[in-house]
Motif scaffolding. Structure first.
Motif: not given
Length: 70
Positions: A3-8, A49-70
């Motif tokens: 499970g943690k491997d897939l989340l990572a 504009f949407f490129f930067f919105i995509g970067i922000i949303s991608g990192f935001r979702n990645a941070i949420k998942d990293l918090k679940k890992l820890g």
């Protein structure tokens, strides 16, 4: 894989997916504005504009998942 491997693994997919989605939406937005609505050239602005919105949303979702890992 456990499970943690897939989340990572989803952390990377979140970042890449956000960037690709932002690029696609930005390009489609520019084409839509140029051809259908205003008939003016807006090419790099919607894409960027949407490129930067995509970067922000991608990192935001990645941070949420990293918090679940820890």
């Amino acid at each position: 894989m456990k499970g943690k491997d897939l989340l990572a693994l989803t952390v990377g997919f979140n970042i890449v997916g956000g960037v690709i989605a932002g690029l696609l939406v930005g390009y489609a937005f520019d084409v839509w504005l140029m051809e259908r609505v205003f008939k003016i050239k807006t090419f790099p602005f919607g894409l960027l504009f949407f490129f930067f919105i995509g970067i922000i949303s991608g990192f935001r979702n990645a941070i949420k998942d990293l918090k679940k890992l820890g």
